[in-house]
Write an enzyme that holds these catalytic residues in place. Structure first.
Site, PDB file in Angstrom:
ATOM      1  N   ASP A   1       0.827  -1.207   0.000  1.00  0.00           N
ATOM      2  CA  ASP A   1       0.000   0.000   0.000  1.00  0.00           C
ATOM      3  C   ASP A   1       0.866   1.265   0.000  1.00  0.00           C
ATOM      4  O   ASP A   1       1.782   1.393   0.815  1.00  0.00           O
ATOM      5  CB  ASP A   1      -0.889  -0.029   1.251  1.00  0.00           C
ATOM      6  CG  ASP A   1      -1.982   1.011   1.236  1.00  0.00           C
ATOM      7  OD1 ASP A   1      -2.438   1.391   0.142  1.00  0.00           O
ATOM      8  OD2 ASP A   1      -2.402   1.429   2.333  1.00  0.00           O
TER       9      ASP A   1
ATOM     10  N   GLY B   1     -11.190   4.658   3.691  1.00  0.00           N
ATOM     11  CA  GLY B   1     -12.533   4.129   3.962  1.00  0.00           C
ATOM     12  C   GLY B   1     -12.966   4.267   5.409  1.00  0.00           C
ATOM     13  O   GLY B   1     -14.168   4.256   5.705  1.00  0.00           O
TER      14      GLY B   1
ATOM     15  N   THR C   1      -7.268   3.044   9.664  1.00  0.00           N
ATOM     16  CA  THR C   1      -7.393   3.792  10.913  1.00  0.00           C
ATOM     17  C   THR C   1      -8.300   3.092  11.923  1.00  0.00           C
ATOM     18  O   THR C   1      -7.948   2.960  13.102  1.00  0.00           O
ATOM     19  CB  THR C   1      -7.933   5.213  10.641  1.00  0.00           C
ATOM     20  OG1 THR C   1      -7.072   5.867   9.705  1.00  0.00           O
ATOM     21  CG2 THR C   1      -7.983   6.025  11.925  1.00  0.00           C
TER      22      THR C   1
END
Length: 278
Positions: free
Chosen positions: A79, A207, A230
């Site tokens: 990522d 998201g 998160t």
């Protein structure tokens, strides 16, 4: 089925695959057990720093072993990689997907670098996600309102996708990394606008904190991959913190971390339900 097959199937059926980031074993096990419980394919993500912490080969080995043991469809994505060498190393090690984040480069340099990694990945059978516009914010609970930024034109994104041949694109629709007290309004029409010009997997970054309604609307418009980090980090942190507060003398790591694994599992199951895989 490989990752490309699952993403195509998700788009056809009006679903989305979740990408859930990890850098510790209990996080990964929580993600995998949730995927098994929900019978859903899942992408496990490691950011550059998460990858550095757990190790490239180690991440591949862990995902591979847990995939076999739990009989679940787990895939691995690098990522927000900004170093081509690190992404090539990940592909060689067995990552099924890499995300090259060239959003801070000039358009021309971003295209050149993304084409290089896309060409390399194609030879190895890996997918590549590109990023043209920097998704703002950070993986935290942020005070105040999200930073406003200018959305890249659809025409420019189409040009980028066609010139690089990426499989997926981290699309800016007003989304931000992290959670804010007031989340931004998403420009969902940009998804269908882009898909009217190119055949590409649309990825929703940031998201965490986006409402269930907006998530489902984004999927309806064509999003097939949604990144969550998160909320998982806070589930882990709160679980460990609560356990130690109530068991201040405990020193056994597996006793401290087992509740965190369960907290991650519960949060991932919740997201999978929203992504319409329940």
């Amino acid at each position: 089925m490989n990752l490309n097959d699952f993403l195509k199937k998700a788009r056809k059926e009006g679903r989305a695959l979740g990408q859930f980031n990890f850098c510790t074993v209990e996080q990964l096990k929580g993600i995998a057990l949730a995927a098994k419980q929900k019978k859903a394919p899942v992408i496990c993500g490691t950011s550059a720093r998460e990858n550095e912490f757990i190790g490239t080969e180690e991440a591949v080995a862990l995902v591979s072993e847990i995939r076999k043991k739990e009989k679940v469809d787990l895939f691995l994505n690098f990522d927000h990689g900004k170093d081509i060498g690190s992404l090539k190393k990940a592909i060689d090690a067995g990552y099924e997907m890499v995300h090259f984040d060239g959003s801070k480069l000039s358009f021309e340099e971003n295209v050149r670098a993304t084409k290089e990694i896309a060409s390399y990945a194609k030879k190895k059978g890996a997918l590549v996600e590109g990023e043209l516009s920097e998704i703002k914010g950070s993986s935290a609970i942020n005070e105040g309102d999200p930073e406003e930024f200018t959305l890249t034109s659809i025409e420019k994104i189409v040009k980028f996708i066609k010139e690089t041949s990426v499989h997926g694109i981290a699309l800016d629709i007003g989304n931000v990394h992290g959670i804010y007290k007031k989340m931004p309004d998403l420009k969902l029409e940009r998804i269908s606008q882009l898909l009217s010009f190119v055949d590409c997997f649309i990825v929703l970054h940031g998201g965490s904190g986006i409402s269930k309604e907006d998530i489902r609307k984004s999927i309806k418009n064509g999003v097939v991959k949604i990144n969550i980090n998160t909320e998982l980090r806070y589930a882990w942190r709160n679980s460990v913190g609560d356990f130690l507060e109530n068991n201040s003398d405990e020193i056994v790591p597996y006793k401290i971390l087992s509740p965190a694994r369960e907290a991650i599992k519960k949060k991932v199951e919740e997201k999978i339900d929203i992504f319409n895989y329940a």
